[in-house]
Design a protein around this motif. Structure first.
Motif, PDB file in Angstrom:
ATOM      1  N   THR A 163      15.812  -0.833  30.699  1.00  0.00           N
ATOM      2  CA  THR A 163      15.190   0.312  30.730  1.00  0.00           C
ATOM      3  C   THR A 163      14.301   0.613  31.926  1.00  0.00           C
ATOM      4  N   HIS A 164      13.671   1.759  31.995  1.00  0.00           N
ATOM      5  CA  HIS A 164      12.588   2.100  33.173  1.00  0.00           C
ATOM      6  C   HIS A 164      11.835   0.942  33.546  1.00  0.00           C
ATOM      7  N   ARG A 165      11.191   0.004  32.352  1.00  0.00           N
ATOM      8  CA  ARG A 165      10.381  -1.151  32.636  1.00  0.00           C
ATOM      9  C   ARG A 165      11.304  -2.048  32.965  1.00  0.00           C
ATOM     10  N   SER A 166      12.119  -2.513  34.204  1.00  0.00           N
ATOM     11  CA  SER A 166      13.133  -3.424  34.162  1.00  0.00           C
ATOM     12  C   SER A 166      13.022  -4.362  35.229  1.00  0.00           C
ATOM     13  N   LEU A 209      15.154  -3.102  25.106  1.00  0.00           N
ATOM     14  CA  LEU A 209      14.686  -1.558  24.871  1.00  0.00           C
ATOM     15  C   LEU A 209      12.919  -1.896  24.362  1.00  0.00           C
ATOM     16  N   GLY A 210      12.371  -0.686  24.518  1.00  0.00           N
ATOM     17  CA  GLY A 210      11.072  -0.450  24.026  1.00  0.00           C
ATOM     18  C   GLY A 210      10.717  -0.194  22.392  1.00  0.00           C
ATOM     19  N   ASP A 211       9.748  -0.153  21.959  1.00  0.00           N
ATOM     20  CA  ASP A 211       9.530   0.368  20.650  1.00  0.00           C
ATOM     21  C   ASP A 211       9.841   1.714  20.399  1.00  0.00           C
ATOM     22  N   ALA A 212       9.622   2.463  21.400  1.00  0.00           N
ATOM     23  CA  ALA A 212       9.830   4.196  21.308  1.00  0.00           C
ATOM     24  C   ALA A 212      11.304   4.339  21.294  1.00  0.00           C
ATOM     25  N   THR A 213      11.640   3.463  21.682  1.00  0.00           N
ATOM     26  CA  THR A 213      13.523   3.749  21.882  1.00  0.00           C
ATOM     27  C   THR A 213      14.067   3.672  20.561  1.00  0.00           C
ATOM     28  N   THR A 214      13.445   3.079  19.623  1.00  0.00           N
ATOM     29  CA  THR A 214      13.979   2.804  18.099  1.00  0.00           C
ATOM     30  C   THR A 214      13.930   4.162  17.437  1.00  0.00           C
ATOM     31  N   GLU A 215      13.298   5.103  17.997  1.00  0.00           N
ATOM     32  CA  GLU A 215      13.210   6.523  17.536  1.00  0.00           C
ATOM     33  C   GLU A 215      14.232   7.448  17.898  1.00  0.00           C
ATOM     34  N   GLU A 216      14.935   7.071  18.978  1.00  0.00           N
ATOM     35  CA  GLU A 216      16.148   7.755  19.585  1.00  0.00           C
ATOM     36  C   GLU A 216      17.315   7.782  18.601  1.00  0.00           C
ATOM     37  N   GLY A 217      18.064   8.827  18.596  1.00  0.00           N
ATOM     38  CA  GLY A 217      19.297   9.024  17.683  1.00  0.00           C
ATOM     39  C   GLY A 217      20.376   7.902  18.004  1.00  0.00           C
ATOM     40  N   ASN A 239       7.977  -4.613  21.633  1.00  0.00           N
ATOM     41  CA  ASN A 239       6.968  -3.720  20.947  1.00  0.00           C
ATOM     42  C   ASN A 239       5.756  -3.714  21.593  1.00  0.00           C
ATOM     43  N   ASN A 240       5.539  -2.812  22.410  1.00  0.00           N
ATOM     44  CA  ASN A 240       3.968  -2.968  23.018  1.00  0.00           C
ATOM     45  C   ASN A 240       3.155  -2.072  22.569  1.00  0.00           C
ATOM     46  N   PHE A 241       3.508  -1.219  21.260  1.00  0.00           N
ATOM     47  CA  PHE A 241       2.746  -0.329  20.408  1.00  0.00           C
ATOM     48  C   PHE A 241       2.689   0.983  21.102  1.00  0.00           C
ATOM     49  N   PHE A 242       2.998   1.248  22.253  1.00  0.00           N
ATOM     50  CA  PHE A 242       2.798   2.601  22.867  1.00  0.00           C
ATOM     51  C   PHE A 242       4.167   3.221  23.656  1.00  0.00           C
ATOM     52  N   SER A 243       4.267   4.447  23.273  1.00  0.00           N
ATOM     53  CA  SER A 243       5.381   5.290  24.092  1.00  0.00           C
ATOM     54  C   SER A 243       4.390   6.351  24.960  1.00  0.00           C
ATOM     55  N   VAL A 244       4.192   5.851  26.284  1.00  0.00           N
ATOM     56  CA  VAL A 244       3.313   6.327  27.402  1.00  0.00           C
ATOM     57  C   VAL A 244       2.212   6.420  26.780  1.00  0.00           C
ATOM     58  N   TYR A 245       1.668   7.374  26.192  1.00  0.00           N
ATOM     59  CA  TYR A 245       0.042   7.573  25.645  1.00  0.00           C
ATOM     60  C   TYR A 245       0.110   7.522  24.089  1.00  0.00           C
ATOM     61  N   GLU A 276      -1.384   0.864  33.584  1.00  0.00           N
ATOM     62  CA  GLU A 276      -0.803   2.128  32.967  1.00  0.00           C
ATOM     63  C   GLU A 276       0.838   2.081  32.621  1.00  0.00           C
ATOM     64  N   HIS A 277       1.167   3.401  31.930  1.00  0.00           N
ATOM     65  CA  HIS A 277       2.384   3.276  31.680  1.00  0.00           C
ATOM     66  C   HIS A 277       3.278   3.442  32.964  1.00  0.00           C
ATOM     67  N   CYS A 278       3.186   4.226  33.814  1.00  0.00           N
ATOM     68  CA  CYS A 278       3.667   4.246  34.953  1.00  0.00           C
ATOM     69  C   CYS A 278       2.863   4.263  36.174  1.00  0.00           C
ATOM     70  N   THR A 293      18.177   2.225  33.203  1.00  0.00           N
ATOM     71  CA  THR A 293      18.143   3.745  33.478  1.00  0.00           C
ATOM     72  C   THR A 293      16.847   4.226  33.187  1.00  0.00           C
ATOM     73  N   ALA A 294      16.528   5.683  33.714  1.00  0.00           N
ATOM     74  CA  ALA A 294      15.048   6.199  33.449  1.00  0.00           C
ATOM     75  C   ALA A 294      15.324   7.051  32.138  1.00  0.00           C
ATOM     76  N   ILE A 295      16.338   7.209  31.529  1.00  0.00           N
ATOM     77  CA  ILE A 295      16.542   7.864  30.374  1.00  0.00           C
ATOM     78  C   ILE A 295      16.364   7.126  29.265  1.00  0.00           C
ATOM     79  N   VAL A 296      15.272   7.239  28.402  1.00  0.00           N
ATOM     80  CA  VAL A 296      15.029   6.351  27.268  1.00  0.00           C
ATOM     81  C   VAL A 296      16.217   6.158  26.326  1.00  0.00           C
ATOM     82  N   GLY A 297      16.854   5.188  25.863  1.00  0.00           N
ATOM     83  CA  GLY A 297      17.756   5.035  25.293  1.00  0.00           C
ATOM     84  C   GLY A 297      19.267   5.086  25.753  1.00  0.00           C
TER      85      GLY A 297
HETATM   86  C1  LIG Z   1      15.059  10.740  26.422  1.00  0.00           C
HETATM   87  C2  LIG Z   1      13.750  10.587  27.075  1.00  0.00           C
HETATM   88  N1  LIG Z   1      12.817  11.205  26.524  1.00  0.00           N
HETATM   89  C3  LIG Z   1      11.254  10.832  27.125  1.00  0.00           C
HETATM   90  C4  LIG Z   1      11.454  10.176  28.133  1.00  0.00           C
HETATM   91  C5  LIG Z   1       9.700   9.974  28.925  1.00  0.00           C
HETATM   92  N2  LIG Z   1       9.489   8.580  28.832  1.00  0.00           N
HETATM   93  C6  LIG Z   1       9.753   7.788  29.595  1.00  0.00           C
HETATM   94  S1  LIG Z   1       9.340   6.076  29.109  1.00  0.00           S
HETATM   95  C7  LIG Z   1       8.832   6.856  27.720  1.00  0.00           C
HETATM   96  C8  LIG Z   1       8.243   5.828  26.699  1.00  0.00           C
HETATM   97  C9  LIG Z   1       9.037   4.742  26.191  1.00  0.00           C
HETATM   98  O1  LIG Z   1       8.424   3.643  25.337  1.00  0.00           O
HETATM   99  P1  LIG Z   1       8.906   2.538  25.094  1.00  0.00           P
HETATM  100  O2  LIG Z   1      10.510   2.815  24.969  1.00  0.00           O
HETATM  101  O3  LIG Z   1       8.178   1.892  23.930  1.00  0.00           O
HETATM  102  O4  LIG Z   1       8.888   1.503  26.369  1.00  0.00           O
HETATM  103  P2  LIG Z   1       7.893   1.289  27.111  1.00  0.00           P
HETATM  104  O5  LIG Z   1       7.376   2.433  28.196  1.00  0.00           O
HETATM  105  O6  LIG Z   1       6.611   0.931  26.263  1.00  0.00           O
HETATM  106  O7  LIG Z   1       7.994  -0.198  27.721  1.00  0.00           O
HETATM  107  C10 LIG Z   1       9.132   8.011  27.686  1.00  0.00           C
HETATM  108  C11 LIG Z   1       8.629   8.968  26.421  1.00  0.00           C
HETATM  109  C12 LIG Z   1      12.483   9.993  28.916  1.00  0.00           C
HETATM  110  N3  LIG Z   1      12.456   9.184  30.199  1.00  0.00           N
HETATM  111  N4  LIG Z   1      13.662  10.027  28.347  1.00  0.00           N
END
Ligand SMILES: Cc1ncc(C[n+]2csc(CCOP(=O)(O)OP(=O)(O)O)c2C)c(N)n1
Ligand SMILES: [Mg+2]
Length: 313
Positions: A50-53, A129-137, A159-165, A229-231, A99-103
């Motif tokens: 993911t973005h946090r790689s 993957l992150g916890d928020a990514t399980t919410e993606e289709g 699962n770090n309990f957060f999606s950004v804020y 911070e998230h980023c 990649t930067a696009i979640v999921g």
């Molecule tokens: C499709 C998509 N939606 C929203 C974003 C903005 N965004 C970047 S990281 C992120 C949070 C992801 O949270 P999680 O998957 O839990 O990973 P974490 O950052 O906690 O490691 C969001 C919403 C994005 N990059 N791509």
């Protein structure tokens, strides 16, 4: 874990110099998952991220100089200086891309699992993957596909309990269990302490062995916490989306300190040996930063050329 921590602490220290011009998402506090799972995977297994790689790449055996050069935008970077922190790829260690696009990389990881199955190899494809990514289709679609085809895929959810804020409470119905949800879709799942390096490694190793022997996909959820911070390189507890108290409670569960304490208590390492290890890691990290800074930028004539990677193993 120390290697990842030292690298990211140094990135944070030097980020304000404005020589690293890409956004960076640090995994400080979450290192046990990268290290434990990375160590349990074989070098010819695949991983996508993911973005946090950074931690995932280094844990998979990635090259620290090539990663830092990538973050500095240099031609010697693992993505030739065109990807930056969120787009690391290095087939020499089976790291098939972040990649930067979640999921975004989930279906890539599922596709790699299908390739492994078609080629009748015993590799495993690991999807971080992150916890928020399980919410993606795309997560639901990929879970379904992997379950239906019994693909050799390991889902590793941090699962770090957060999606950004946004905490889980504003994103998911109360009491939802991600593991139960995934189980109901046909993938065996387990929730584990992601700050206990030893148990991350043990659980990941056992699970990977099952996948390798043809049992099909598994989903592991590791609970953990990002410190910064998230980023970006700073701390942001003052802005109100989480409390300092919560942060300090998680800091008490520092995966590195916990593991060191355990090793010392079991007489497996001494404080002196730990200090020596720290010094050697700091030297390696410093050398890698020098390499990154001294490497040339990509040729300007290549600016519009695509970077295209074809699977080689
Ligand atoms: C499709 C998509 N939606 C929203 C974003 C903005 N965004 C970047 S990281 C992120 C949070 C992801 O949270 P999680 O998957 O839990 O990973 P974490 O950052 O906690 O490691 C969001 C919403 C994005 N990059 N791509
Ligand atoms: Mg998260």
């Amino acid at each position: 874990m120390k290697w990842i921590r030292c690298t990211e602490e140094t990135i944070a220290e030097r980020y304000a110099e404005q020589k690293m011009r890409c956004p960076t998402h640090l995994c400080i506090g979450q290192e046990a998952v990268s290290a434990g799972v990375g160590l349990a995977l074989r070098s010819d297994d695949y991983a996508v991220s993911t973005h946090r790689s950074h931690g995932h790449y280094l844990g998979k055996g990635g090259s620290l100089p090539a990663m830092l050069a990538e973050i500095y935008g240099k031609a010697s970077g693992c993505s030739k200086g065109k990807g930056g922190s969120m787009h690391l790829i290095d087939q020499s260690v089976g790291f098939m891309g972040s990649t930067a696009i979640v999921g975004n990389t989930i279906p890539v990881g599922a596709g790699l699992g299908l390739a492994i199955q078609l080629e009748e190899s015993d590799q495993v494809s690991c999807i971080f993957l992150g916890d928020a990514t399980t919410e993606e289709g795309v997560f639901a679609e990929s879970v379904n596909f992997c379950a239906q085809r019994k693909l050799p895929v390991l889902f590793v959810c941090e699962n770090n309990f957060f999606s950004v804020y946004s905490p889980l409470s504003v994103r998911q119905p109360a009491k939802r269990s991600t593991t139960k949800m995934v189980e109901s879709m046909g993938i065996r799942s387990q929730s584990c302490n992601g700050n206990d390096a030893q148990s991350v490694f043990t659980i990941a190793s056992k699970t990977i062995a099952k996948i390798r022997s043809g049992e099909g996909p598994y989903f592991l959820e590791f609970t953990t916490y990002r410190w910064r911070e998230h980023c970006g390189p700073n701390y942001d507890n003052h802005i109100g989306y989480r409390t300092e108290k919560e942060f300090l409670e998680w800091k008490q569960k520092d995966p590195i300190l916990l593991f060191e304490k355990k090793l010392i208590a079991e007489d497996l390492i001494t404080n002196n040996e730990i200090a020596k290890m720290d010094q050697s890691i700091e030297k390696d990290v410093e050398k890698a930063f020098v390499f990154a800074e001294e490497s040339p930028f990509p040729d300007s004539g290549e600016a519009n050329q695509h970077i295209y990677f074809e699977r080689t193993q």
